[in-house]
Design an enzyme around this catalytic site. Sequence first.
Site, PDB file in Angstrom:
ATOM      1  N   SER A 192      73.240  37.923  53.001  1.00 55.21           N
ATOM      2  CA  SER A 192      72.870  37.444  51.665  1.00 55.21           C
ATOM      3  C   SER A 192      73.211  35.956  51.608  1.00 55.21           C
ATOM      4  O   SER A 192      74.015  35.464  52.412  1.00 55.21           O
ATOM      5  CB  SER A 192      73.719  38.195  50.633  1.00 55.21           C
ATOM      6  OG  SER A 192      73.623  37.601  49.359  1.00 55.21           O
ATOM      7  N   TYR A 208      81.822  41.322  46.966  1.00 59.00           N
ATOM      8  CA  TYR A 208      80.498  41.221  47.611  1.00 59.00           C
ATOM      9  C   TYR A 208      80.461  40.019  48.564  1.00 59.00           C
ATOM     10  O   TYR A 208      79.961  40.125  49.687  1.00 59.00           O
ATOM     11  CB  TYR A 208      79.425  41.102  46.528  1.00 59.00           C
ATOM     12  CG  TYR A 208      78.000  41.221  47.047  1.00 59.00           C
ATOM     13  CD1 TYR A 208      77.483  42.450  47.454  1.00 59.00           C
ATOM     14  CD2 TYR A 208      77.170  40.110  47.121  1.00 59.00           C
ATOM     15  CE1 TYR A 208      76.173  42.561  47.918  1.00 59.00           C
ATOM     16  CE2 TYR A 208      75.865  40.209  47.576  1.00 59.00           C
ATOM     17  CZ  TYR A 208      75.364  41.437  47.968  1.00 59.00           C
ATOM     18  OH  TYR A 208      74.062  41.543  48.440  1.00 59.00           O
TER      19      TYR A 208
HETATM   20  N1  LIG Z   1      68.238  42.282  45.998  1.00 62.60           N
HETATM   21  C1  LIG Z   1      68.983  41.203  46.164  1.00 62.60           C
HETATM   22  O1  LIG Z   1      69.070  40.319  45.263  1.00 62.60           O
HETATM   23  C2  LIG Z   1      69.698  40.980  47.461  1.00 62.60           C
HETATM   24  C3  LIG Z   1      70.048  39.672  47.822  1.00 62.60           C
HETATM   25  C4  LIG Z   1      70.714  39.470  49.025  1.00 62.60           C
HETATM   26  C5  LIG Z   1      71.007  40.544  49.861  1.00 62.60           C
HETATM   27  N2  LIG Z   1      70.671  41.814  49.485  1.00 62.60           N
HETATM   28  C6  LIG Z   1      70.995  42.904  50.417  1.00 62.60           C
HETATM   29  O2  LIG Z   1      69.798  43.555  50.777  1.00 62.60           O
HETATM   30  C7  LIG Z   1      70.101  44.866  51.264  1.00 62.60           C
HETATM   31  C8  LIG Z   1      69.129  45.860  50.667  1.00 62.60           C
HETATM   32  O3  LIG Z   1      69.358  45.936  49.264  1.00 62.60           O
HETATM   33  P1  LIG Z   1      68.179  45.967  48.197  1.00 62.60           P
HETATM   34  O4  LIG Z   1      68.275  44.728  47.395  1.00 62.60           O
HETATM   35  O5  LIG Z   1      66.903  46.335  48.852  1.00 62.60           O
HETATM   36  O6  LIG Z   1      68.726  47.146  47.247  1.00 62.60           O
HETATM   37  P2  LIG Z   1      68.160  48.643  46.979  1.00 62.60           P
HETATM   38  O7  LIG Z   1      69.215  49.302  46.172  1.00 62.60           O
HETATM   39  O8  LIG Z   1      66.786  48.566  46.435  1.00 62.60           O
HETATM   40  O9  LIG Z   1      68.097  49.290  48.429  1.00 62.60           O
HETATM   41  C9  LIG Z   1      69.265  49.631  49.150  1.00 62.60           C
HETATM   42  C10 LIG Z   1      69.040  50.954  49.859  1.00 62.60           C
HETATM   43  O10 LIG Z   1      70.242  51.278  50.599  1.00 62.60           O
HETATM   44  C11 LIG Z   1      70.535  52.651  50.382  1.00 62.60           C
HETATM   45  N3  LIG Z   1      71.968  52.904  50.571  1.00 62.60           N
HETATM   46  C12 LIG Z   1      72.991  52.622  49.707  1.00 62.60           C
HETATM   47  N4  LIG Z   1      74.144  53.040  50.226  1.00 62.60           N
HETATM   48  C13 LIG Z   1      73.873  53.588  51.446  1.00 62.60           C
HETATM   49  C14 LIG Z   1      74.659  54.184  52.454  1.00 62.60           C
HETATM   50  N5  LIG Z   1      75.985  54.337  52.318  1.00 62.60           N
HETATM   51  N6  LIG Z   1      74.042  54.619  53.585  1.00 62.60           N
HETATM   52  C15 LIG Z   1      72.700  54.505  53.725  1.00 62.60           C
HETATM   53  N7  LIG Z   1      71.903  53.974  52.791  1.00 62.60           N
HETATM   54  C16 LIG Z   1      72.482  53.503  51.668  1.00 62.60           C
HETATM   55  C17 LIG Z   1      70.072  52.935  48.963  1.00 62.60           C
HETATM   56  O11 LIG Z   1      69.853  54.314  48.734  1.00 62.60           O
HETATM   57  C18 LIG Z   1      68.789  52.109  48.887  1.00 62.60           C
HETATM   58  O12 LIG Z   1      67.666  52.857  49.291  1.00 62.60           O
HETATM   59  C19 LIG Z   1      71.568  45.094  50.912  1.00 62.60           C
HETATM   60  O13 LIG Z   1      72.355  44.904  52.074  1.00 62.60           O
HETATM   61  C20 LIG Z   1      71.862  44.023  49.877  1.00 62.60           C
HETATM   62  O14 LIG Z   1      73.220  43.687  49.828  1.00 62.60           O
HETATM   63  C21 LIG Z   1      70.018  42.046  48.307  1.00 62.60           C
END
Ligand SMILES: NC(=O)c1ccc[n+]([C@@H]2O[C@H](COP(=O)([O-])OP(=O)(O)OC[C@H]3O[C@@H](n4cnc5c(N)ncnc54)[C@H](O)[C@@H]3O)[C@@H](O)[C@H]2O)c1
Length: 289
Positions: free
Chosen positions: A144, A157
């Site tokens: 991130s 985080y």
């Molecule tokens: N959306 C943002 O603003 C953003 C920004 C930077 C980084 N991220 C990172 O992107 C990645 C994906 O997140 P996203 O934004 O798509 O969110 P999201 O919640 O839409 O998707 C995350 C997925 O991970 C799954 N998950 C959660 N805990 C889990 C576990 N213990 N084992 C297996 N699966 C699990 C959830 O069920 C979900 O399907 C994450 O690592 C998040 O930290 C997100």
Amino acid sequence: MRELAGKVAVITGAGSGFGLEFARAAVRHRMKVVLGDVQEDALEAAVREMRAAGAEAVGERIDVSKPEDLKRFADRALASFGEVHLLFNNAGVAGGGGYLWESRLSDWQWLLGVNVMGVVNGIRAFVPLMIEQDCECHVVNTASAAGLVSAPLMGVYNVSKHAVVTLSETLFHDLRVARSRIGVSVLCPAFVPTGISDSERNRPADLVESAPPTESQAMARKQSEKAVSSGKLTAAQVAQQTFQAVLEDRFYVITHPKMLPYVELRLQDIVQQRAPSDPFTYKPDVKPG
Ligand SMILES: NC(=O)c1ccc[n+]([C@@H]2O[C@H](COP(=O)([O-])OP(=O)(O)OC[C@H]3O[C@@H](n4cnc5c(N)ncnc54)[C@H](O)[C@@H]3O)[C@@H](O)[C@H]2O)c1
């Protein structure tokens, strides 16, 4: 990787957000996909969607914080398709915002378990297989922008995502030392509208927090929900940029280049040994120096 068609992509957190878009992009590139997620209904829907699009797809319910689940996931990938080529260590959760001295141990356990140990478990389960295969392979770790700067009220985080950045950089070095051809990328997006603000939906029962949020925790939550929901770039665009980086064998995937002055400011703070600047209050039109 120069050629993706016919190869095998493995994706954690494939049921929603970036993970689901990685799966869609992989299928567009005519890859076979192995999807993992802790949320069963979302996982099943993703597998159905990929099959309906004509792809060979399998799904496995996994909790990435558990090493044995990643081992089973790797076994499933090999049993299904015989090889693995492109791994997305992507599953992650957000939470634990607020003053660090008020942070709750359950938040540390949950976020470090999923965001950090999830990536560690993925590397330990899949990289040895890739090394043994000795063909073009690539690992993408989702960190991130929070892994590149230290914004206030996001301590838990931030720690988890800084860990993913250094894990990825060290993995890159270790693979070069080992004379491996495996590529590595670290994805560092800023806020993007996905299911991330609703991460609590998958929080394990033994780590659920019953204490009401403190004022700083409530403020942090409001702030991050607003930032995520007002993100302009879509998850599909993030996935598209990530695949481009894989094809170009590029390490840093910076989807929001407006972040870079904040990263530069942090590095200048370190080089000049001055107090850290707050990235939320810094105005990037004032050149760091
Ligand atoms: N959306 C943002 O603003 C953003 C920004 C930077 C980084 N991220 C990172 O992107 C990645 C994906 O997140 P996203 O934004 O798509 O969110 P999201 O919640 O839409 O998707 C995350 C997925 O991970 C799954 N998950 C959660 N805990 C889990 C576990 N213990 N084992 C297996 N699966 C699990 C959830 O069920 C979900 O399907 C994450 O690592 C998040 O930290 C997100």
